[in-house]
Design a protein around this motif. Structure first.
Motif, PDB file in Angstrom:
ATOM      1  N   VAL A   1       0.839  -1.202   0.000  1.00 51.94           N
ATOM      2  CA  VAL A   1       0.000   0.000   0.000  1.00 51.94           C
ATOM      3  C   VAL A   1       0.873   1.250   0.000  1.00 51.94           C
ATOM      4  O   VAL A   1       0.605   2.222  -0.733  1.00 51.94           O
ATOM      5  CB  VAL A   1      -0.943  -0.008   1.219  1.00 51.94           C
ATOM      6  CG1 VAL A   1      -1.629   1.338   1.376  1.00 51.94           C
ATOM      7  CG2 VAL A   1      -1.989  -1.109   1.064  1.00 51.94           C
ATOM      8  N   GLY A   2       1.927   1.254   0.827  1.00 47.63           N
ATOM      9  CA  GLY A   2       2.837   2.390   0.855  1.00 47.63           C
ATOM     10  C   GLY A   2       3.506   2.618  -0.490  1.00 47.63           C
ATOM     11  O   GLY A   2       3.622   3.757  -0.959  1.00 47.63           O
ATOM     12  N   ALA A   3       3.943   1.540  -1.132  1.00 48.59           N
ATOM     13  CA  ALA A   3       4.563   1.661  -2.453  1.00 48.59           C
ATOM     14  C   ALA A   3       3.563   2.186  -3.482  1.00 48.59           C
ATOM     15  O   ALA A   3       3.897   3.034  -4.321  1.00 48.59           O
ATOM     16  CB  ALA A   3       5.125   0.307  -2.881  1.00 48.59           C
TER      17      ALA A   3
ATOM     18  N   SER B   1       1.148   5.250  -7.994  1.00 44.76           N
ATOM     19  CA  SER B   1      -0.129   5.363  -8.703  1.00 44.76           C
ATOM     20  C   SER B   1      -0.183   6.548  -9.662  1.00 44.76           C
ATOM     21  O   SER B   1      -0.569   6.407 -10.827  1.00 44.76           O
ATOM     22  CB  SER B   1      -1.280   5.447  -7.695  1.00 44.76           C
ATOM     23  OG  SER B   1      -1.384   4.252  -6.964  1.00 44.76           O
ATOM     24  N   ILE B   2       0.197   7.734  -9.180  1.00 46.66           N
ATOM     25  CA  ILE B   2       0.126   8.925 -10.044  1.00 46.66           C
ATOM     26  C   ILE B   2       1.092   8.823 -11.224  1.00 46.66           C
ATOM     27  O   ILE B   2       0.694   9.044 -12.378  1.00 46.66           O
ATOM     28  CB  ILE B   2       0.359  10.199  -9.224  1.00 46.66           C
ATOM     29  CG1 ILE B   2      -0.802  10.420  -8.248  1.00 46.66           C
ATOM     30  CG2 ILE B   2       0.504  11.412 -10.144  1.00 46.66           C
ATOM     31  CD1 ILE B   2      -0.645  11.635  -7.364  1.00 46.66           C
TER      32      ILE B   2
ATOM     33  N   MET C   1       4.789   0.476   6.082  1.00 45.86           N
ATOM     34  CA  MET C   1       4.259   1.377   5.049  1.00 45.86           C
ATOM     35  C   MET C   1       5.305   2.383   4.576  1.00 45.86           C
ATOM     36  O   MET C   1       5.508   2.537   3.363  1.00 45.86           O
ATOM     37  CB  MET C   1       3.000   2.087   5.531  1.00 45.86           C
ATOM     38  CG  MET C   1       2.398   3.000   4.468  1.00 45.86           C
ATOM     39  SD  MET C   1       0.842   3.775   4.953  1.00 45.86           S
ATOM     40  CE  MET C   1      -0.286   2.398   4.774  1.00 45.86           C
ATOM     41  N   PRO C   2       6.008   3.100   5.483  1.00 47.04           N
ATOM     42  CA  PRO C   2       7.061   4.000   4.982  1.00 47.04           C
ATOM     43  C   PRO C   2       8.190   3.261   4.265  1.00 47.04           C
ATOM     44  O   PRO C   2       8.830   3.826   3.380  1.00 47.04           O
ATOM     45  CB  PRO C   2       7.558   4.717   6.233  1.00 47.04           C
ATOM     46  CG  PRO C   2       7.046   3.952   7.390  1.00 47.04           C
ATOM     47  CD  PRO C   2       5.798   3.267   6.933  1.00 47.04           C
TER      48      PRO C   2
ATOM     49  N   LEU D   1       9.648   4.242   0.646  1.00 45.09           N
ATOM     50  CA  LEU D   1      11.062   4.362   0.299  1.00 45.09           C
ATOM     51  C   LEU D   1      11.409   3.487  -0.900  1.00 45.09           C
ATOM     52  O   LEU D   1      12.139   3.892  -1.800  1.00 45.09           O
ATOM     53  CB  LEU D   1      11.928   3.985   1.496  1.00 45.09           C
ATOM     54  CG  LEU D   1      11.967   4.975   2.665  1.00 45.09           C
ATOM     55  CD1 LEU D   1      12.780   4.395   3.810  1.00 45.09           C
ATOM     56  CD2 LEU D   1      12.557   6.302   2.218  1.00 45.09           C
ATOM     57  N   PHE D   2      10.876   2.255  -0.901  1.00 43.38           N
ATOM     58  CA  PHE D   2      11.140   1.338  -2.014  1.00 43.38           C
ATOM     59  C   PHE D   2      10.633   1.925  -3.330  1.00 43.38           C
ATOM     60  O   PHE D   2      11.344   1.932  -4.341  1.00 43.38           O
ATOM     61  CB  PHE D   2      10.459  -0.005  -1.738  1.00 43.38           C
ATOM     62  CG  PHE D   2      10.387  -0.901  -2.942  1.00 43.38           C
ATOM     63  CD1 PHE D   2      11.488  -1.615  -3.351  1.00 43.38           C
ATOM     64  CD2 PHE D   2       9.207  -1.014  -3.668  1.00 43.38           C
ATOM     65  CE1 PHE D   2      11.429  -2.436  -4.473  1.00 43.38           C
ATOM     66  CE2 PHE D   2       9.130  -1.823  -4.789  1.00 43.38           C
ATOM     67  CZ  PHE D   2      10.249  -2.545  -5.186  1.00 43.38           C
TER      68      PHE D   2
END
Length: 398
Positions: free
Chosen positions: A229-231, A236-237, A348-349, A353-354
């Motif tokens: 979800v974090g990635a 997405s944009i 998530m963070p 970062l990934f």
């Protein structure tokens, strides 16, 4: 569900999520109007995020020994008061006081959120029967997704007819209403504090957590989902607007596809039997929805991938949460819930970062494929184990 205690918690959660989402949108808008700085935007999130991680770690031992329903109500009252800080700054007419109110608000929210989330998760077994836990977790999770989807639109409509700063008064009133709903929760029993020191209790909590492989497994798999979800928040944009050449409204539909699918998945969850293989199959399907974006030829196909992910992830999320709540020792459930939440929030963070390509040089499509495989591979392993009867997360073991 006809459970009155659960309904009181559910209403409180709905109102709280709407109030927090609306307030969060206004925070960003007002801060940018005051400073015009991306650095200040980042700093405001750090003020929220970093102290909350610290408090979550140090407060975990104490959460076993509080009356959950009373603390939940008091947290909502504190949130209600905190949303008045920026409003008071506005009424003073001084930008410095508005900025100070925003900082105090974010600090309060960051400190209160991990305690609230841990206690609201751990109180469910006190409110629901074991056979109701999966459905209860699914309803709460699906509702939160829906509110996070609806809140921006509702806030935008409100901003047409009311001044920006008055949204703070609305959020404050909604949190007060949430506290009133939570006041209807039945009294729960808190475990007595042992003679051990805080440090001993902290170590004991982690020792108990790692002594139960099912808790480690459910938390580890859920952490992989949070990593993805974090990635995806970062990817997405660039994927829709850059890679696919989509317009703003096409990205908006892409963002909406997952929560819409999640609401449908919550309804599907009620129709499915409580088998561990269904839980792992849902996780595999959710991971596959990320991996399929690697080869999505068009934006409508990408919408379908997001819809698929939203449809299938609840099959895992709700059931894995119920298994955790049932398998954890009841007298330490609040503390173990805090440990679980800490691990979820850290991953998530890491996903952010990934995806930011700080250490990797993956294209957007290859990054989606990678995070999909990170979920699919371990989920497939546990699906095979459940098929051969080696998995201990079925109905009986839960």
């Amino acid at each position: 569900m006809k459970n009155k205690a659960f309904k009181a918690l559910w209403v409180g959660e709905i109102v709280s999520e709407l109030a927090g989402a609306a307030g969060g949108i206004i925070n960003g808008l007002i801060l940018y109007e005051l400073t015009g700085s991306r650095e200040w935007m980042g700093l405001l999130w750090l003020i929220y995020f970093l102290p909350s991680l610290v408090l979550q770690g140090v407060s975990a031992p104490f959460l076993n020994h509080v009356a959950k329903e009373k603390v939940l109500k008091r947290i909502q009252l504190l949130r209600s008061a905190a949303y008045l800080f920026p409003l008071i700054g506005y009424l003073s007419g001084m930008d410095t006081l508005v900025l100070g109110g925003l900082i105090l608000l974010q600090l309060c929210l960051g400190l209160l959120q991990p305690i609230y989330a841990s206690l609201s998760f751990s109180i469910l077994p006190d409110l629901c029967r074991e056979e109701e836990l999966t459905e209860a977790n699914g309803i709460l999770d699906g509702t939160m997704r829906l509110m996070s989807f609806l809140a921006p639109g509702v806030t935008a409509l409100l901003l047409i007819v009311v001044p920006t700063q008055l949204i703070y008064a609305l959020s404050s009133g909604l949190f007060l209403f949430s506290a009133l709903s939570l006041s209807r929760l039945p009294q729960t029993e808190a475990a007595e504090w042992t003679k051990g020191s805080w440090w001993h209790e902290l170590k004991e909590g982690y020792r108990v957590f790692f002594r139960y492989p099912v808790l480690v497994r459910m938390t580890g798999l859920s952490s992989l989902v949070q990593f993805a979800v974090g990635a995806a928040m970062v990817l997405s944009i660039p994927f829709i607007r850059g890679e696919m050449g989509g317009s703003t409204w096409e990205y908006a539909l892409f963002s909406a596809s997952f929560p819409i699918g999640y609401v449908l998945g919550t309804w599907l969850l009620k129709k499915m039997p409580l088998h561990s293989w269904i839980m792992y199959a849902g996780l595999i399907g959710g991971g596959l929805s990320f991996a399929l974006l690697w080869m999505a030829p068009s934006i409508p196909v990408a919408w379908g991938c997001e819809l698929l992910g939203g449809l299938l992830f609840p099959l895992f999320n709700a059931r894995s949460a119920a298994i955790f709540q049932q398998a954890a020792p009841r007298e330490r459930l609040a503390q173990l819930s805090a440990v679980r939440l800490l691990m979820l929030r850290i991953t998530m963070p890491l996903g952010i970062l990934f995806a930011s390509n700080m250490f990797f040089t993956l294209s957007t499509r290859n990054a989606f494929l990678t995070i999909g495989l990170i979920i699919i591979v371990p989920a497939s392993f546990f699906l095979i184990r459940s098929h051969y009867g080696d998995d201990k997360t079925g109905r009986a073991a839960a």
